[in-house]
Design a protein around this motif. Structure first.
Motif, PDB file in Angstrom:
ATOM      1  N   SER A 128      -9.846  -4.268  -5.459  1.00  0.00           N
ATOM      2  CA  SER A 128      -9.432  -3.141  -4.618  1.00  0.00           C
ATOM      3  C   SER A 128     -10.611  -2.618  -3.800  1.00  0.00           C
ATOM      4  CB  SER A 128      -8.846  -2.025  -5.482  1.00  0.00           C
ATOM      5  OG  SER A 128      -8.590  -0.873  -4.700  1.00  0.00           O
TER       6      SER A 128
ATOM      7  N   GLN B 188      -0.652  -2.732  -8.951  1.00  0.00           N
ATOM      8  CA  GLN B 188       0.803  -2.609  -9.010  1.00  0.00           C
ATOM      9  C   GLN B 188       1.481  -3.495  -7.984  1.00  0.00           C
ATOM     10  OE1 GLN B 188       2.936  -0.205 -11.350  1.00  0.00           O
ATOM     11  NE2 GLN B 188       3.552  -2.290 -10.903  1.00  0.00           N
TER      12      GLN B 188
ATOM     13  N   PRO C 162       3.230   2.845  -2.471  1.00  0.00           N
ATOM     14  CA  PRO C 162       3.881   2.874  -3.791  1.00  0.00           C
ATOM     15  C   PRO C 162       5.068   3.827  -3.801  1.00  0.00           C
ATOM     16  CG  PRO C 162       1.900   4.203  -3.824  1.00  0.00           C
ATOM     17  CD  PRO C 162       1.930   3.520  -2.480  1.00  0.00           C
TER      18      PRO C 162
ATOM     19  N   MET D 232      -0.141   9.480  -2.540  1.00  0.00           N
ATOM     20  CA  MET D 232       0.255   8.257  -3.246  1.00  0.00           C
ATOM     21  C   MET D 232       0.683   8.529  -4.677  1.00  0.00           C
ATOM     22  SD  MET D 232      -2.680   5.655  -1.801  1.00  0.00           S
ATOM     23  CE  MET D 232      -1.799   4.111  -2.008  1.00  0.00           C
TER      24      MET D 232
ATOM     25  N   THR E 248      -2.934   1.142  -7.254  1.00  0.00           N
ATOM     26  CA  THR E 248      -2.041   0.688  -6.180  1.00  0.00           C
ATOM     27  C   THR E 248      -2.197  -0.805  -5.935  1.00  0.00           C
ATOM     28  OG1 THR E 248      -2.280   2.867  -5.149  1.00  0.00           O
ATOM     29  CG2 THR E 248      -1.378   1.114  -3.787  1.00  0.00           C
TER      30      THR E 248
ATOM     31  N   LYS F 231       0.819  -1.216   0.000  1.00  0.00           N
ATOM     32  CA  LYS F 231       0.000   0.000   0.000  1.00  0.00           C
ATOM     33  C   LYS F 231       0.853   1.267   0.000  1.00  0.00           C
ATOM     34  CE  LYS F 231      -3.742  -2.419   0.202  1.00  0.00           C
ATOM     35  NZ  LYS F 231      -4.553  -2.582  -1.022  1.00  0.00           N
TER      36      LYS F 231
END
Length: 414
Positions: free
Chosen positions: A348, A391, A152, A180, A388, A150
């Protein structure tokens, strides 16, 4: 669906809305075919039709248990069922009503209650979240895996053009996105500047309210909405801005719903309805300037890049925007790869990935497999939460689609 609401809810605005939604459902079951949790678990109660029955029982005054709450907790509120429903059942609003009541009937305790309280109080505060994100990046290598994904890596946001156009719009900074991925709003400002629109952020605006609202602090979510309206209203009332621009589709679906959320508030109902009517996803704004964009891009095309677009549920199901981003990416010279089961959620879903990690990771694995099947070397999305989350499960770069367009228009690195 016939129903007899209990006295505690029957003559309230929520009761009247819930009854109308329940009566619209013909329990055909089409919704189960596109429900991500039903696909994984195969349990009728983990699909929309089963959850509607559970909420119906709750509203009729039947006893409910932690098991009832669990089935509602497992719902992603992805709204894929709403896109599928032939009767137009507004399932997400029924789920909001049911979850709010069951939270009171079956209160949480211990670690589960503490986690939800922390998320409600921490995530929506942009300043606190920003400090925590900086600290997390400083010690990222020491964090447990669940937290590390969480946090990035920071990417430079680049310059934000000064307001210079007669046309102006307001961008919501939000709560998590500024810390973020500040590059998203900056890229949006550059893209809009190129097509003749100045983008500004209004001091005083913050979290859209979705985090608190969907963690069953619905009045807290409404307070967030009121704060944003207060921050935007002077410029709106003076006619200085023509739209409120959302660069996170999750925020967009929430702000577009302000009119409904505050319909019973005499001080804010009219303002909220106007704000909702003015709110646009950034893809809608850029697509409206399609001719200008095409002309600007005519001499700025780069090398071919294969991109898989993950359309967030809040974009395609919540806002019912489909095909727009894909068209813009094609215009910018990117090659789009096919994505199997593009209607399914990535897992998510706001705070869902923290509260239901097992299901969330299964959905992410399925989504990444589908995104990778066409040989894409980059994944594009339209929501910071999805970006996020994805990724964290892949080495393929995940970017907001507007950053890709910005890279073509302005040469800013991805």
């Amino acid at each position: 669906m016939q129903t007899q609401l209990a006295d505690f809810i029957k003559d309230t605005p929520e009761g009247r809305e819930a009854e109308a939604i329940l009566r619209a459902c013909v329990h055909c079951g089409f919704c189960t075919a596109t429900c991500p949790t039903y696909q994984l678990l195969g349990d009728e109660l983990d699909g929309p039709r089963g959850r509607i029955y559970l909420i119906k029982q709750l509203l009729e005054g039947h006893d409910v248990t932690e098991k009832t709450r669990l089935h509602l907790d497992r719902c992603l509120t992805c709204r894929s069922c709403e896109s599928t429903c032939p009767s137009g059942v507004h399932y997400s609003r029924l789920a909001d009503i049911g979850r709010h009541i069951i939270e009171q009937r079956v209160p949480r305790s211990g670690a589960e209650a503490a986690k939800r309280w922390a998320l409600r109080e921490f995530v929506p505060r942009a300043d606190v979240f920003g400090i925590a994100m900086k600290a997390g990046r400083a010690v990222r290598g020491l964090l447990p895996a669940a937290l590390k994904e969480k946090v990035p890596d920071a990417r430079p946001s680049g310059p934000w053009p000064k307001p210079r156009h007669a046309r102006r719009m307001i961008a919501l900074a939000g709560c998590a996105q500024p810390a973020m991925a500040p590059s998203i709003n900056a890229a949006t400002a550059r893209v809009l500047d190129a097509v003749g629109v100045s983008l500004v952020e209004q001091p005083g605006a913050g979290c859209c309210g979705a985090v608190r609202f969907h963690l069953n602090d619905q009045e807290g979510g409404r307070d967030d909405a009121r704060r944003n309206i207060d921050a935007w209203w002077p410029a709106v009332e003076r006619g200085e801005v023509e739209a409120i621009v959302m660069t996170a589709s999750g925020c967009g679906v929430q702000v577009k719903d302000y009119g409904h959320l505050l319909a019973q508030d005499p001080a804010y109902a009219e303002k909220a309805a106007r704000i909702s009517a003015m709110t646009r996803d950034v893809s809608e704004i850029v697509a409206a300037e399609g001719e200008k964009l095409q002309e600007l891009l005519r001499t700025r095309r780069g090398e071919a890049v294969a991109v898989a677009f993950q359309s967030p549920c809040t974009l395609q199901h919540g806002q019912q925007i489909r095909g727009v981003v894909e068209s813009l990416l094609t215009t910018a010279g990117f090659t789009l790869t096919p994505v199997r089961d593009g209607h399914l959620c990535c897992g998510s879903a706001g705070t869902y990935s923290l509260l239901q990690p097992e299901l969330s990771k299964q959905l992410r694995a399925n989504k990444l497999a589908a995104l990778g099947e066409g040989g894409a070397t980059m994944i594009a999305s339209a929501n910071i939460g999805c970006m996020t989350h994805l990724q964290a499960g892949t080495t393929t770069p995940v970017r907001h689609w507007v950053e890709l367009v910005d890279s073509r228009l302005n040469g800013f690195p991805l």
